[in-house]
Each structure stands twice: as C-alpha cells, then as structure tokens.
Motif scaffolding. Structure first.
Motif, PDB file in Angstrom:
ATOM      1  N   PRO A  92      11.056   1.938   0.565  1.00  0.00           N
ATOM      2  CA  PRO A  92      11.006   0.562   1.085  1.00  0.00           C
ATOM      3  C   PRO A  92      11.003   0.450   2.607  1.00  0.00           C
ATOM      4  N   THR A  93      11.432   1.473   3.289  1.00  0.00           N
ATOM      5  CA  THR A  93      11.468   1.409   4.751  1.00  0.00           C
ATOM      6  C   THR A  93      10.186   1.935   5.395  1.00  0.00           C
ATOM      7  N   MET A  94       9.228   2.292   4.577  1.00  0.00           N
ATOM      8  CA  MET A  94       7.974   2.854   5.072  1.00  0.00           C
ATOM      9  C   MET A  94       7.244   1.845   5.971  1.00  0.00           C
ATOM     10  N   ASN A  95       6.690   2.330   7.064  1.00  0.00           N
ATOM     11  CA  ASN A  95       5.919   1.487   7.971  1.00  0.00           C
ATOM     12  C   ASN A  95       4.527   1.291   7.367  1.00  0.00           C
ATOM     13  N   LYS A  96       4.289   0.113   6.821  1.00  0.00           N
ATOM     14  CA  LYS A  96       3.037  -0.162   6.109  1.00  0.00           C
ATOM     15  C   LYS A  96       1.832  -0.170   7.039  1.00  0.00           C
TER      16      LYS A  96
END
Length: 131
Positions: free
Chosen positions: A50-54
């Motif tokens: 969820p913390t991935m930089n999209k």
C-alpha cells in the motif's frame, strides 16, 4: 484559419475512426493486445504494497513499454495501413490548398499599395458671390 483547423480535426478524426473500425483492425487489435499483455506481465512481477509510489511504478512501466519498441513498430504498421493510403488523395490536396491560400495571403501583404490619387488643385471650389 478556422476552416483549416476544422479540416485538420476532421482528417485526424477520420484516421482515428479508420484505425478503430477499418476492414483490417487486426493491426490495431494486435498492438493493443501486445501492450495489454506486456503491462500485465510487468505488473505481475511487481510486489504490491500500500505504500508503493504509484507514479514511480507508472513511469517505470511507461519507460519499459517504450524501450521494448513494440509501440513504435505497431504504430508504424498502423500508419502504413491507414495513413499512407490516404496521403495522396485526401491529405495532399488539403495541404496544397492550405499552402496556396497562405502564399496568396502573403503575396497580398507583400504587394505595395497603390499610391493615393493626388488631390486636384484645379477643381472648382465653392461658388462665391461677388455682390
């Protein structure tokens, strides 16, 4: 100018419609399928959290697609099937017409204005009474 812009938009729209609805949509569909498969494979290799930089993920995916060369090759095929056949009988006359109109307008601007007619000094003035 407005007329030229409308012609350009109509020509572009016609090409896009031809790509999507042409008798041979295989080229377009094949490219779309290749890109879809490439994206799916690329995303399957990514480990999601969820913390991935999209935005970073999206940019990396975009770079991978571009570097693969599939878009360039696919677009070249689409152009050769859709745009090239229309080049001589649709686009060239419109381009030539626009060039002729542009050059005619430039020629009018460059032509010197005729000199103003000199006012005649011999012209009779208003009648004056000598009484």
């Amino acid at each position: 100018m407005r007329k030229r812009v409308l012609i350009s938009i109509n020509s572009r729209s016609a090409c896009c419609a031809t790509v999507e609805c042409s008798e041979e949509p295989e080229t377009y569909q094949n490219l779309r399928q290749k890109v879809d498969n490439f994206v799916s494979t690329h995303l399957d290799k990514q480990e999601w959290n969820p913390t991935m930089n999209k935005n970073q993920l999206r940019n990396g995916l975009r770079q991978s697609v571009v570097q693969s060369g599939m878009l360039e090759a696919g677009v070249d095929r689409i152009i050769s099937q859709v745009v090239d056949p229309k080049l001589n009988h649709i686009f060239r006359p419109q381009i030539e017409r626009a060039i002729h109109e542009f050059l005619a307008a430039k020629k009018k601007e460059a032509a010197p204005a005729p000199p103003p007619e000199p006012e005649s000094q011999d012209a009779p003035g208003p009648a004056q009474d000598a009484s």
